[in-house]
Design an enzyme around this catalytic site. Structure first.
Site, PDB file in Angstrom:
ATOM      1  N   VAL A 178      -9.398  -3.529   0.033  1.00 55.50           N
ATOM      2  CA  VAL A 178      -9.668  -4.835  -0.588  1.00 55.50           C
ATOM      3  C   VAL A 178      -9.692  -5.781   0.542  1.00 55.50           C
ATOM      4  O   VAL A 178      -8.868  -5.773   1.366  1.00 55.50           O
ATOM      5  CB  VAL A 178      -8.482  -5.207  -1.696  1.00 55.50           C
ATOM      6  CG1 VAL A 178      -8.753  -6.389  -2.371  1.00 55.50           C
ATOM      7  CG2 VAL A 178      -8.581  -3.999  -2.768  1.00 55.50           C
ATOM      8  N   ASP A 220       0.912  -1.284  -0.044  1.00 60.19           N
ATOM      9  CA  ASP A 220       0.003  -0.149  -0.063  1.00 60.19           C
ATOM     10  C   ASP A 220       0.889   1.377   0.037  1.00 60.19           C
ATOM     11  O   ASP A 220       1.372   1.651  -1.009  1.00 60.19           O
ATOM     12  CB  ASP A 220      -1.044  -0.234   1.271  1.00 60.19           C
ATOM     13  CG  ASP A 220      -1.956   0.985   1.311  1.00 60.19           C
ATOM     14  OD1 ASP A 220      -2.263   1.305   0.289  1.00 60.19           O
ATOM     15  OD2 ASP A 220      -2.377   1.156   2.365  1.00 60.19           O
TER      16      ASP A 220
HETATM   17  P1  IMP Z   1       1.713  -0.165   4.042  1.00 61.35           P
HETATM   18  O1  IMP Z   1       2.892  -0.011   4.984  1.00 61.35           O
HETATM   19  O2  IMP Z   1       0.946   0.967   3.853  1.00 61.35           O
HETATM   20  O3  IMP Z   1       2.236  -0.728   2.636  1.00 61.35           O
HETATM   21  O4  IMP Z   1       0.786  -1.110   4.489  1.00 61.35           O
HETATM   22  C1  IMP Z   1       0.562  -2.297   4.060  1.00 61.35           C
HETATM   23  C2  IMP Z   1      -0.432  -3.206   5.150  1.00 61.35           C
HETATM   24  O5  IMP Z   1      -1.511  -2.394   5.232  1.00 61.35           O
HETATM   25  C3  IMP Z   1      -0.824  -4.637   4.370  1.00 61.35           C
HETATM   26  O6  IMP Z   1       0.125  -5.561   4.801  1.00 61.35           O
HETATM   27  C4  IMP Z   1      -1.962  -4.911   4.797  1.00 61.35           C
HETATM   28  O7  IMP Z   1      -2.086  -5.520   6.199  1.00 61.35           O
HETATM   29  C5  IMP Z   1      -2.662  -3.445   5.373  1.00 61.35           C
HETATM   30  N1  IMP Z   1      -3.502  -2.913   4.198  1.00 61.35           N
HETATM   31  C6  IMP Z   1      -3.319  -1.944   3.231  1.00 61.35           C
HETATM   32  N2  IMP Z   1      -4.338  -1.736   2.459  1.00 61.35           N
HETATM   33  C7  IMP Z   1      -5.237  -2.815   2.471  1.00 61.35           C
HETATM   34  C8  IMP Z   1      -6.292  -3.193   1.985  1.00 61.35           C
HETATM   35  O8  IMP Z   1      -6.791  -2.592   1.064  1.00 61.35           O
HETATM   36  N3  IMP Z   1      -6.995  -4.215   2.595  1.00 61.35           N
HETATM   37  C9  IMP Z   1      -6.326  -4.846   3.421  1.00 61.35           C
HETATM   38  N4  IMP Z   1      -5.393  -4.754   4.284  1.00 61.35           N
HETATM   39  C10 IMP Z   1      -4.691  -3.551   3.631  1.00 61.35           C
END
Ligand code: IMP
Ligand code: MG
Length: 169
Positions: free
Chosen positions: A148, A98
């Site tokens: 998602v 994300d």
């Molecule tokens: P990042 O550090 O923002 O890349 O966070 C990634 C983490 O956020 C992922 O491993 C997921 O656990 C959670 N996450 C981010 N977007 C989603 C989504 O659309 N659905 C479910 N979990 C999400």
């Protein structure tokens, strides 16, 4: 928030894509000491399907990151693997990329343990939200900027068990 009736990717589409990625990972790691490291909890279903498509004698480990998404502070990584990281080529398996903050931090922490190499495989990629520069090596599907769920991904702890991916609205 309710589960949408729209299916973003069906179980058949997912199986097809996972098989392709597994083949590519097999080709890329032929003759190498490969360890697959799943980031809990979201990656559990993807990892279980993916490793069955990797035709190599892989080791499998898991880790969990406790993070506060609101403040962007990453607190702790808890490992549950017993293999020696210095002797392996690591493949980190994530559910979704994300902002990239979680994975960038994890990658940095893993580098300190001196693996032979680190590659990143994420089931989903939401590039619109990226805050840090991180390039995954293997991506299942690119998804739009929505929350998602399914195939391991949750909304407030639920929907991980869906065999397809959808979103909440
Ligand atoms: P990042 O550090 O923002 O890349 O966070 C990634 C983490 O956020 C992922 O491993 C997921 O656990 C959670 N996450 C981010 N977007 C989603 C989504 O659309 N659905 C479910 N979990 C999400
Ligand atoms: Mg996660």
């Amino acid at each position: 928030m309710n589960l949408s009736k729209e299916i973003l990717r069906s179980d058949a589409e997912i199986a097809e894509r996972v098989s392709q990625i597994g083949k590519q990972i097999t080709i890329d790691h032929e003759g190498k000491e490969l360890a697959v490291l799943g980031v809990l909890k979201g990656s559990f279903m993807f990892l279980a399907d993916l490793v069955r498509q990797i035709k190599l004698p892989v080791r499998i480990g898991f880790l969990e990151i406790t993070s506060s998404r609101k403040s962007d502070f990453l607190i702790e990584i808890v490992f549950s693997s017993t293999f020696r990281i210095e002797e392996t080529h690591l493949l980190v398996v994530e559910d979704i990329l994300d902002t990239g903050i979680t994975l960038a931090y994890l990658q940095q922490q893993l580098e300190l343990r001196g693996p032979k190499s680190i590659k990143v495989c994420t089931f989903l990629d939401k590039p619109e939200r990226r805050k840090v520069d991180i390039q995954p090596d293997y991506v299942g599907f690119t998804v739009p900027n929505r929350h998602v769920v399914g195939y391991g991904l949750d909304y407030e702890g639920r929907f991980r068990n869906l065999p397809f991916i959808s979103y909440v609205e």
